[in-house]
Write a protein that holds these residues in place. Structure first.
Motif, PDB file in Angstrom:
ATOM      1  N   UNK A 150       0.835  -1.208   0.000  1.00  0.00           N
ATOM      2  CA  UNK A 150       0.000   0.000   0.000  1.00  0.00           C
ATOM      3  C   UNK A 150       0.867   1.254   0.000  1.00  0.00           C
ATOM      4  N   UNK A 151       1.959   1.186   0.752  1.00  0.00           N
ATOM      5  CA  UNK A 151       2.836   2.356   0.813  1.00  0.00           C
ATOM      6  C   UNK A 151       3.408   2.675  -0.564  1.00  0.00           C
ATOM      7  N   UNK A 152       3.876   1.644  -1.246  1.00  0.00           N
ATOM      8  CA  UNK A 152       4.461   1.883  -2.570  1.00  0.00           C
ATOM      9  C   UNK A 152       3.398   2.453  -3.510  1.00  0.00           C
ATOM     10  N   UNK A 153       2.197   1.901  -3.432  1.00  0.00           N
ATOM     11  CA  UNK A 153       1.157   2.410  -4.328  1.00  0.00           C
ATOM     12  C   UNK A 153       0.799   3.858  -3.986  1.00  0.00           C
ATOM     13  N   UNK A 154       0.736   4.170  -2.695  1.00  0.00           N
ATOM     14  CA  UNK A 154       0.425   5.547  -2.297  1.00  0.00           C
ATOM     15  C   UNK A 154       1.498   6.513  -2.780  1.00  0.00           C
ATOM     16  N   UNK A 155       2.744   6.069  -2.677  1.00  0.00           N
ATOM     17  CA  UNK A 155       3.831   6.949  -3.119  1.00  0.00           C
ATOM     18  C   UNK A 155       3.728   7.188  -4.627  1.00  0.00           C
ATOM     19  N   UNK A 156       3.370   6.157  -5.369  1.00  0.00           N
ATOM     20  CA  UNK A 156       3.212   6.324  -6.817  1.00  0.00           C
ATOM     21  C   UNK A 156       2.124   7.361  -7.109  1.00  0.00           C
ATOM     22  N   UNK A 157       1.012   7.269  -6.380  1.00  0.00           N
ATOM     23  CA  UNK A 157      -0.086   8.217  -6.598  1.00  0.00           C
ATOM     24  C   UNK A 157       0.349   9.640  -6.260  1.00  0.00           C
ATOM     25  N   UNK A 158       0.942   9.794  -5.095  1.00  0.00           N
ATOM     26  CA  UNK A 158       1.414  11.113  -4.666  1.00  0.00           C
ATOM     27  C   UNK A 158       2.429  11.657  -5.681  1.00  0.00           C
ATOM     28  N   UNK A 159       3.300  10.762  -6.142  1.00  0.00           N
ATOM     29  CA  UNK A 159       4.352  11.163  -7.078  1.00  0.00           C
ATOM     30  C   UNK A 159       3.802  11.768  -8.356  1.00  0.00           C
ATOM     31  N   UNK A 160       2.681  11.272  -8.827  1.00  0.00           N
ATOM     32  CA  UNK A 160       2.098  11.807 -10.067  1.00  0.00           C
ATOM     33  C   UNK A 160       1.372  13.128  -9.802  1.00  0.00           C
ATOM     34  N   UNK A 161       0.532  13.143  -8.778  1.00  0.00           N
ATOM     35  CA  UNK A 161      -0.295  14.328  -8.518  1.00  0.00           C
ATOM     36  C   UNK A 161       0.581  15.532  -8.128  1.00  0.00           C
ATOM     37  N   UNK A 162       1.706  15.245  -7.518  1.00  0.00           N
ATOM     38  CA  UNK A 162       2.680  16.266  -7.130  1.00  0.00           C
ATOM     39  C   UNK A 162       3.042  17.182  -8.308  1.00  0.00           C
ATOM     40  N   UNK A 163       3.156  16.586  -9.479  1.00  0.00           N
ATOM     41  CA  UNK A 163       3.600  17.362 -10.640  1.00  0.00           C
ATOM     42  C   UNK A 163       2.484  18.119 -11.346  1.00  0.00           C
ATOM     43  N   UNK A 164       1.285  18.029 -10.833  1.00  0.00           N
ATOM     44  CA  UNK A 164       0.222  18.882 -11.358  1.00  0.00           C
ATOM     45  C   UNK A 164      -0.585  18.275 -12.484  1.00  0.00           C
ATOM     46  N   UNK A 165      -1.497  19.066 -13.006  1.00  0.00           N
ATOM     47  CA  UNK A 165      -2.475  18.563 -13.957  1.00  0.00           C
ATOM     48  C   UNK A 165      -1.837  18.185 -15.286  1.00  0.00           C
ATOM     49  N   UNK A 166      -1.088  19.142 -15.865  1.00  0.00           N
ATOM     50  CA  UNK A 166      -0.522  18.830 -17.181  1.00  0.00           C
ATOM     51  C   UNK A 166       0.727  17.968 -17.108  1.00  0.00           C
ATOM     52  N   UNK A 167       1.621  18.352 -16.211  1.00  0.00           N
ATOM     53  CA  UNK A 167       2.914  17.645 -16.172  1.00  0.00           C
ATOM     54  C   UNK A 167       2.823  16.326 -15.424  1.00  0.00           C
ATOM     55  N   UNK A 168       1.839  16.170 -14.571  1.00  0.00           N
ATOM     56  CA  UNK A 168       1.682  14.922 -13.828  1.00  0.00           C
ATOM     57  C   UNK A 168       0.568  14.074 -14.413  1.00  0.00           C
ATOM     58  N   UNK A 169      -0.663  14.456 -14.066  1.00  0.00           N
ATOM     59  CA  UNK A 169      -1.835  13.629 -14.391  1.00  0.00           C
ATOM     60  C   UNK A 169      -1.989  13.368 -15.891  1.00  0.00           C
ATOM     61  N   UNK A 170      -1.954  14.449 -16.659  1.00  0.00           N
ATOM     62  CA  UNK A 170      -2.203  14.283 -18.093  1.00  0.00           C
ATOM     63  C   UNK A 170      -1.072  13.510 -18.771  1.00  0.00           C
ATOM     64  N   UNK A 171       0.140  13.830 -18.389  1.00  0.00           N
ATOM     65  CA  UNK A 171       1.291  13.160 -19.009  1.00  0.00           C
ATOM     66  C   UNK A 171       1.241  11.660 -18.742  1.00  0.00           C
ATOM     67  N   UNK A 172       0.941  11.289 -17.516  1.00  0.00           N
ATOM     68  CA  UNK A 172       0.899   9.878 -17.158  1.00  0.00           C
ATOM     69  C   UNK A 172      -0.258   9.168 -17.881  1.00  0.00           C
ATOM     70  N   UNK A 173      -1.414   9.833 -17.942  1.00  0.00           N
ATOM     71  CA  UNK A 173      -2.560   9.213 -18.613  1.00  0.00           C
ATOM     72  C   UNK A 173      -2.255   8.981 -20.091  1.00  0.00           C
ATOM     73  N   UNK A 174      -1.540   9.914 -20.705  1.00  0.00           N
ATOM     74  CA  UNK A 174      -1.235   9.782 -22.136  1.00  0.00           C
ATOM     75  C   UNK A 174      -0.372   8.569 -22.424  1.00  0.00           C
ATOM     76  N   UNK A 175       0.470   8.210 -21.484  1.00  0.00           N
ATOM     77  CA  UNK A 175       1.317   7.035 -21.682  1.00  0.00           C
ATOM     78  C   UNK A 175       0.577   5.768 -21.257  1.00  0.00           C
ATOM     79  N   UNK A 176      -0.062   5.834 -20.075  1.00  0.00           N
ATOM     80  CA  UNK A 176      -0.637   4.613 -19.505  1.00  0.00           C
ATOM     81  C   UNK A 176      -1.853   4.094 -20.264  1.00  0.00           C
ATOM     82  N   UNK A 177      -2.720   4.991 -20.684  1.00  0.00           N
ATOM     83  CA  UNK A 177      -3.958   4.492 -21.303  1.00  0.00           C
ATOM     84  C   UNK A 177      -3.717   3.713 -22.592  1.00  0.00           C
TER      85      UNK A 177
END
Ligand code: PHE
Length: 461
Positions: A150-177
């Motif tokens: 759970x800790x590793x997964x939480x850190x992954x989540x925090x790690x993405x949201x930390x970088x913000x909407x465009x540089x974090x969330x959107x960038x990750x979604x563009x690769x992952x989806x």
């Protein structure tokens, strides 16, 4: 209060990918196949599709438009569009996201464990004497392991949201989806070639209305909120990053269509595998987690063509799908702290991530490793995890969804919602009238029916 420049998606595509990522998650891979099983497929699937179309889609549009109109996260958004007292409804959503994220992370963490294990089986061979049921029991019963996953997964989540909407969330979604879609196609091709695929398709799509109970209809409705990330502000928050140029109607349509498609494809894959083994189909349905973490791991290595390669990939898929969902949950909390408390994003992410993780620990330890947490009983459910899931799915999401429908349909002016939906076109029945009718009448009545059913004792978790 707004001191920082508000984040925004770079394009319509960015929003659609991120929101689709939020919608596609454990709901599609874990919950939907299970409840389809439980309710005998066929008619249940049709009713679910109707719910998605008549209730889910209008509320999706409502959440996105409330977000864009206000350019705020859920608390400020509802207060702006519907009135000062609505901030409490917003607070309900923030609380809901908090609880949901805290336990969702636990199941998400299991995907790491199974990825790691299956990688080992791919290279070292599947041990003939291994009982996947025992393996599962040992995994969830190991407190330290649960904590770490759970800790590793939480850190992954925090790690993405930390970088913000465009540089974090959107960038990750563009690769992952795209990766997620790719893996799913491979799995589908292999699954359709299996002997059980015909029976699976028949089970899922052949309408047998005689077999559907009324409670199943309501369960389908409840799940449509969970799977589309509605009722707790995720889509309001994502909507608040949409620019004026983007079409809400088209975006909502795309998000809903993708989510539904993936739920169906995942179910076809799982049932094809399960129906290919004689006798097995009787047992699988017995536990919610059974299908994903007990039956499938073994079946990849024993019956599925190319299963040795697809096994690890499947658990990557589960992890990625869950991650794009946990990101959206954490963004609800983060954007609340940014908008309402004037915090900097980085601080907001860490504060909310850490606070939520405290509760994640409770959920992680409630599968046998810690007796107090595993055996506590409330609402007829046993264990912290099940109680939390029950409370969120049965009470919080439906009431949140109802509130959104009322805010958009009855508290916002016709002009305001029309402005958001028609994009400068002439408002006609298809572009606007239909939505208004559904959001004012159809959705609230349907949701009230769920809540009533819950009050009368039906469990939707
Ligand atoms: N829609 C996600 C799923 O299906 C769960 C979720 C609910 C995510 C609410 C965000 C908000 O797994």
């Amino acid at each position: 209060m707004e001191t920082q420049k508000r984040d925004a998606w770079s394009s319509n595509f960015g929003l659609v990918l991120a929101a689709t990522g939020s919608a596609i998650g454990l709901g599609n891979l874990w919950k939907f196949p299970f409840i389809t099983w439980e309710n005998n497929g066929g008619a249940f699937v049709i009713v679910y599709l109707v719910c998605i179309l008549l209730v889910g889609l209008p509320i999706m549009m409502a959440e996105l438009l409330i977000g864009r109109r206000s350019q705020k996260s859920i608390v400020g958004a509802l207060r702006d569009v519907a009135g000062p007292a609505w901030k409490f409804v917003g607070g309900w959503g923030v609380l809901c996201g908090f609880i949901l994220l805290s336990y969702y992370t636990v199941i998400a963490g299991w995907s790491f464990f199974y990825f790691w294990k299956s990688l080992g089986w791919t290279f070292g061979g599947f041990p003939a004497d291994l009982s996947t049921g025992d393996l599962f029991g040992a995994q969830v019963g190991d407190a330290w392991l649960q904590f770490m996953l759970s800790l590793v997964f939480s850190i992954a989540t925090v790690g993405v949201v930390y970088f913000g909407v465009q540089k974090g969330i959107e960038r990750v979604a563009k690769v992952l989806l795209p990766v997620l879609f790719g893996i799913l196609v491979l799995l589908l091709v292999s699954a359709l070639g299996m002997s059980g695929s015909g029976e699976a398709l028949k089970f899922i799509f052949e309408p047998r209305f005689g077999e559907l109970e009324w409670s199943g209809v309501l369960e389908a409705l409840g799940h449509s909120f969970f799977t589309l990330s509605l009722g707790m502000g995720a889509m309001i928050t994502y909507g608040s990053y949409i620019s004026r140029k983007q079409s809400i109607v088209k975006s909502a349509g795309a998000i809903v269509a993708f989510d539904t498609l993936i739920a169906l494809v995942a179910t076809i894959i799982m049932f094809s595998v399960i129906f290919s083994v004689a006798g097995l189909s009787e047992e699988v349905g017995k536990s919610t987690v059974g299908m994903l973490f007990i039956s499938l791991p073994e079946l990849f290595y024993t019956v599925m063509p190319f299963g040795t390669v697809l096994g690890p990939l499947f658990y990557v898929l589960v992890a990625l799908a869950a991650l794009t969902s946990t990101i959206s949950l954490l963004e609800v909390e983060t954007s609340f702290l940014i908008d309402e408390r004037g915090m900097k994003r980085q601080k907001a992410v860490i504060v909310s991530g850490a606070a939520i993780f405290v509760f994640t620990i409770f959920a992680a330890l409630s599968f046998g490793s810690t007796p107090v947490l595993s055996t506590m009983v409330a609402f007829g459910k046993t264990g912290w995890f099940s109680i939390a899931d029950h409370f969120v799915s049965n009470w919080m999401l439906p009431t949140g969804g109802l509130a959104v429908a009322i805010a958009a349909g009855w508290f916002m002016t016709r002009k305001a919602t029309e402005d958001e939906l028609v994009d400068g076109n002439q408002p006609d029945w298809f572009r606007y009238g239909a939505w208004r009718f559904f959001i004012r009448y159809v959705a609230p009545v349907a949701v009230l029916a769920i809540i009533l059913a819950v009050i009368l004792g039906r469990d939707f978790s």
